[in-house]
Design a protein around this motif. Sequence first.
Motif, mmCIF file in Angstrom:
data_model
loop_
_atom_site.group_PDB
_atom_site.id
_atom_site.type_symbol
_atom_site.label_atom_id
_atom_site.label_comp_id
_atom_site.label_asym_id
_atom_site.label_seq_id
_atom_site.Cartn_x
_atom_site.Cartn_y
_atom_site.Cartn_z
ATOM 1 N N PHE A 79 0.850 -1.195 0.000
ATOM 2 C CA PHE A 79 0.000 0.000 0.000
ATOM 3 C C PHE A 79 0.883 1.242 0.000
ATOM 4 C CE2 PHE A 79 -2.384 -3.367 2.134
ATOM 5 C CZ PHE A 79 -3.529 -3.393 1.350
ATOM 6 N N TYR A 80 1.703 1.354 -1.018
ATOM 7 C CA TYR A 80 2.662 2.461 -1.088
ATOM 8 C C TYR A 80 1.934 3.799 -1.207
ATOM 9 C CZ TYR A 80 6.731 5.202 -2.249
ATOM 10 O OH TYR A 80 7.724 6.134 -2.221
ATOM 11 N N ARG A 81 2.394 4.750 -0.420
ATOM 12 C CA ARG A 81 1.839 6.104 -0.468
ATOM 13 C C ARG A 81 2.997 7.089 -0.407
ATOM 14 N NH1 ARG A 81 -2.338 8.827 3.945
ATOM 15 N NH2 ARG A 81 -3.193 10.382 2.523
ATOM 16 N N ASP A 82 3.016 8.018 -1.351
ATOM 17 C CA ASP A 82 4.060 9.044 -1.347
ATOM 18 C C ASP A 82 3.951 9.922 -0.113
ATOM 19 O OD1 ASP A 82 5.490 8.529 -3.732
ATOM 20 O OD2 ASP A 82 3.914 9.482 -4.920
ATOM 21 N N ARG A 83 5.064 10.481 0.280
ATOM 22 C CA ARG A 83 5.063 11.440 1.384
ATOM 23 C C ARG A 83 4.325 12.713 0.946
ATOM 24 N NH1 ARG A 83 7.700 9.767 6.145
ATOM 25 N NH2 ARG A 83 8.883 7.921 5.607
ATOM 26 N N PRO A 84 3.796 13.460 1.903
ATOM 27 C CA PRO A 84 3.044 14.678 1.546
ATOM 28 C C PRO A 84 3.852 15.656 0.689
ATOM 29 C CG PRO A 84 2.736 14.173 3.868
ATOM 30 C CD PRO A 84 3.766 13.208 3.346
ATOM 31 N N PHE A 85 5.145 15.796 0.992
ATOM 32 C CA PHE A 85 5.960 16.766 0.263
ATOM 33 C C PHE A 85 6.262 16.335 -1.168
ATOM 34 C CE2 PHE A 85 8.924 14.198 2.812
ATOM 35 C CZ PHE A 85 9.776 13.703 1.828
ATOM 36 N N VAL A 86 6.015 15.075 -1.492
ATOM 37 C CA VAL A 86 6.205 14.599 -2.862
ATOM 38 C C VAL A 86 5.010 14.996 -3.721
ATOM 39 C CG1 VAL A 86 6.405 12.532 -4.314
ATOM 40 C CG2 VAL A 86 7.685 12.675 -2.160
ATOM 41 N N THR A 87 3.829 14.910 -3.143
ATOM 42 C CA THR A 87 2.580 15.118 -3.884
ATOM 43 C C THR A 87 2.042 16.542 -3.796
ATOM 44 O OG1 THR A 87 2.062 12.829 -3.296
ATOM 45 C CG2 THR A 87 0.286 14.126 -4.233
ATOM 46 N N THR A 142 5.503 18.698 10.778
ATOM 47 C CA THR A 142 6.734 18.991 10.031
ATOM 48 C C THR A 142 6.639 18.613 8.550
ATOM 49 O OG1 THR A 142 7.691 16.860 10.731
ATOM 50 C CG2 THR A 142 8.225 18.815 12.062
ATOM 51 N N GLY A 143 5.508 18.049 8.134
ATOM 52 C CA GLY A 143 5.264 17.828 6.711
ATOM 53 C C GLY A 143 5.737 16.513 6.132
ATOM 54 N N VAL A 144 6.050 15.510 6.990
ATOM 55 C CA VAL A 144 6.591 14.257 6.442
ATOM 56 C C VAL A 144 5.612 13.084 6.493
ATOM 57 C CG1 VAL A 144 8.997 14.922 6.804
ATOM 58 C CG2 VAL A 144 7.790 13.677 8.611
ATOM 59 N N HIS A 145 4.457 13.265 7.134
ATOM 60 C CA HIS A 145 3.441 12.208 7.195
ATOM 61 C C HIS A 145 2.043 12.811 7.144
ATOM 62 C CE1 HIS A 145 5.478 8.415 7.812
ATOM 63 N NE2 HIS A 145 6.253 8.957 8.721
ATOM 64 N N TYR A 146 1.122 12.007 6.647
ATOM 65 C CA TYR A 146 -0.307 12.327 6.734
ATOM 66 C C TYR A 146 -0.835 11.805 8.072
ATOM 67 C CZ TYR A 146 -0.198 13.035 1.656
ATOM 68 O OH TYR A 146 0.078 13.483 0.389
ATOM 69 N N PRO A 147 -1.950 12.344 8.559
ATOM 70 C CA PRO A 147 -2.542 11.830 9.805
ATOM 71 C C PRO A 147 -2.852 10.330 9.756
ATOM 72 C CG PRO A 147 -3.519 13.942 9.265
ATOM 73 C CD PRO A 147 -2.648 13.554 8.095
ATOM 74 N N LEU A 148 -3.349 9.836 8.633
ATOM 75 C CA LEU A 148 -3.667 8.413 8.524
ATOM 76 C C LEU A 148 -2.414 7.550 8.685
ATOM 77 C CD1 LEU A 148 -5.978 6.402 8.075
ATOM 78 C CD2 LEU A 148 -5.567 6.592 5.605
ATOM 79 N N ASP A 149 -1.275 8.046 8.240
ATOM 80 C CA ASP A 149 -0.007 7.314 8.392
ATOM 81 C C ASP A 149 0.326 7.103 9.864
ATOM 82 O OD1 ASP A 149 0.157 7.725 5.627
ATOM 83 O OD2 ASP A 149 1.660 9.311 5.805
ATOM 84 N N VAL A 150 0.211 8.186 10.649
ATOM 85 C CA VAL A 150 0.594 8.086 12.061
ATOM 86 C C VAL A 150 -0.475 7.362 12.878
ATOM 87 C CG1 VAL A 150 2.170 10.062 11.979
ATOM 88 C CG2 VAL A 150 -0.204 10.431 12.650
ATOM 89 N N LEU A 151 -1.745 7.526 12.508
ATOM 90 C CA LEU A 151 -2.807 6.799 13.222
ATOM 91 C C LEU A 151 -2.679 5.296 12.988
ATOM 92 C CD1 LEU A 151 -5.884 9.127 12.579
ATOM 93 C CD2 LEU A 151 -4.723 8.715 14.765
ATOM 94 N N THR A 152 -2.377 4.912 11.755
ATOM 95 C CA THR A 152 -2.187 3.482 11.468
ATOM 96 C C THR A 152 -0.959 2.955 12.192
ATOM 97 O OG1 THR A 152 -3.236 3.765 9.308
ATOM 98 C CG2 THR A 152 -1.910 1.773 9.622
ATOM 99 N N GLY A 153 0.117 3.724 12.190
ATOM 100 C CA GLY A 153 1.325 3.312 12.918
ATOM 101 C C GLY A 153 1.056 3.156 14.406
#
Length: 194
Positions: A79-87, A142-153
């Motif tokens: 489930f690859y997802r680009d970092r926020p700063f990429v998109t 700081t712009g390196v993750h979406y909220p869903l990324d950290v909630l899932t982690g």
Amino acid sequence: MNIFYSDYQVFQFINHLAVTVPSMNPLMRFLAKDAEYLFYLGVIIYWLTRSPINRRMVATALLSACAALGSGGIISHFFYRDRPFVTHAVIQLIQHPANASFPSDHATGAFVIATAIWMYRKKDGIIWLALAALIAVSRVWTGVHYPLDVLTGAFMGMTSAILVYRLFESSTLGKNVLNTCMTIYEKMERKLGA
């Protein structure tokens, strides 16, 4: 409503706090980059106390972390997802490689250790869980993750710690394996210390 659209809206709100509350940026940079070392230091200190409960707690934390971070690595490939700063155009306060964003390893690692501590030491665990939550927020700020990324982690870390704790504390086989490993380690420790 698309979950990723909502996730991005929450991301924008938190990330924009870097502009509206810039006095918090140094703290958020520290939390996002270096606060994970407080967890490593904590694990070492708990282990060195030689208290049996602390050693069980550290063993639970380390095995849980292996399981959670290993699972996270597998998930990130499927489930690859680009970092926020990429998109998107973001306020990026720390440098980071443009690798997989989902799930957040920082959130997984912080919550797995904090939850393992909480399972054995409730008062200490509350402090560690609060620090884990701050780390998770800082990764979005700081712009390196979406909220869903950290909630899932966070979910993966907490679930892993609870399952490993139950294995060691509720299962006779799990308890016996852990006790045997601890006994062998402590014999070696005494032998090397003599």
